[in-house]
Design a protein around this motif. Structure first.
Motif, PDB file in Angstrom:
ATOM      1  N   UNK A  20      38.334  53.550  80.161  1.00  0.00           N
ATOM      2  CA  UNK A  20      37.913  52.404  79.343  1.00  0.00           C
ATOM      3  C   UNK A  20      36.413  52.472  79.056  1.00  0.00           C
ATOM      4  N   UNK A  21      35.629  52.808  80.068  1.00  0.00           N
ATOM      5  CA  UNK A  21      34.177  52.902  79.894  1.00  0.00           C
ATOM      6  C   UNK A  21      33.835  54.004  78.896  1.00  0.00           C
ATOM      7  N   UNK A  22      34.497  55.139  79.001  1.00  0.00           N
ATOM      8  CA  UNK A  22      34.255  56.236  78.052  1.00  0.00           C
ATOM      9  C   UNK A  22      34.640  55.821  76.634  1.00  0.00           C
ATOM     10  N   UNK A  23      35.734  55.087  76.523  1.00  0.00           N
ATOM     11  CA  UNK A  23      36.151  54.614  75.196  1.00  0.00           C
ATOM     12  C   UNK A  23      35.121  53.643  74.617  1.00  0.00           C
ATOM     13  N   UNK A  24      34.586  52.754  75.442  1.00  0.00           N
ATOM     14  CA  UNK A  24      33.548  51.828  74.977  1.00  0.00           C
ATOM     15  C   UNK A  24      32.317  52.592  74.496  1.00  0.00           C
ATOM     16  N   UNK A  25      31.921  53.612  75.246  1.00  0.00           N
ATOM     17  CA  UNK A  25      30.758  54.412  74.860  1.00  0.00           C
ATOM     18  C   UNK A  25      30.987  55.097  73.523  1.00  0.00           C
ATOM     19  N   UNK A  26      32.174  55.647  73.344  1.00  0.00           N
ATOM     20  CA  UNK A  26      32.496  56.365  72.113  1.00  0.00           C
ATOM     21  C   UNK A  26      32.655  55.404  70.930  1.00  0.00           C
ATOM     22  N   UNK A  35      26.736  50.044  78.218  1.00  0.00           N
ATOM     23  CA  UNK A  35      28.076  49.730  78.744  1.00  0.00           C
ATOM     24  C   UNK A  35      27.935  48.869  79.991  1.00  0.00           C
ATOM     25  N   UNK A  36      26.982  49.209  80.839  1.00  0.00           N
ATOM     26  CA  UNK A  36      26.745  48.419  82.052  1.00  0.00           C
ATOM     27  C   UNK A  36      26.375  46.982  81.733  1.00  0.00           C
ATOM     28  N   UNK A  37      25.534  46.794  80.734  1.00  0.00           N
ATOM     29  CA  UNK A  37      25.138  45.448  80.316  1.00  0.00           C
ATOM     30  C   UNK A  37      26.349  44.690  79.786  1.00  0.00           C
ATOM     31  N   UNK A  72      26.178  45.035  72.565  1.00  0.00           N
ATOM     32  CA  UNK A  72      26.176  45.249  74.012  1.00  0.00           C
ATOM     33  C   UNK A  72      25.538  44.078  74.749  1.00  0.00           C
ATOM     34  N   UNK A  73      24.524  43.472  74.158  1.00  0.00           N
ATOM     35  CA  UNK A  73      23.860  42.326  74.785  1.00  0.00           C
ATOM     36  C   UNK A  73      24.632  41.030  74.587  1.00  0.00           C
TER      37      UNK A  73
END
Length: 120
Positions: A20-26, A35-37, A72-73
């Motif tokens: 999921x994190x990789x998908x968000x980044x892409x 992504x962390x934020x 992201x914010x």
């Protein structure tokens, strides 16, 4: 927020979270920090489907013109209905701006966040 974060990851394996994190980044062209934020502010974003996130990304970045860092914010924007809230409000705001009825520096996020009653 801890409660929401715990609920978001409680039933996801480490592999699924990584995916999921990789998908968000892409999808949103986010860095690890962005992504962390986003996940720290709206952990339930991890429960959105890939298709749902893709449609929101295309709309918010391509059509509305929001920067990935802006999203992201303010990741809660990804929780709202695309057809029920995001698109209609964007079109209303765009119409009002084009016709000189609204300041051009009006923030899209502020319009999305207010209640339906206040928006009308």
């Amino acid at each position: 927020m801890f409660k929401h974060a715990l609920q978001a990851v409680a039933f996801l394996s480490e592999e699924k979270i990584t995916t999921k994190v990789e998908h968000l980044k892409k999808t949103f062209k986010w860095s690890d920090a962005e992504v962390g934020i986003a996940v720290s502010k709206a952990p339930t974003v991890l429960h959105r489907t890939k298709e749902s996130l893709q449609r929101r990304s295309e709309f918010l970045i391509s059509e509305v013109g929001l920067e990935p860092a802006y999203i992201a914010c303010r990741p809660v924007i990804l929780m709202y209905s695309l057809e029920g809230r995001l698109r209609p409000r964007y079109y209303v705001i765009r119409f009002l701006k084009e016709n000189g009825l609204l300041d051009h520096d009006r923030d899209y996020y502020a319009a999305v966040m207010i209640s339906e009653k206040v928006f009308f």
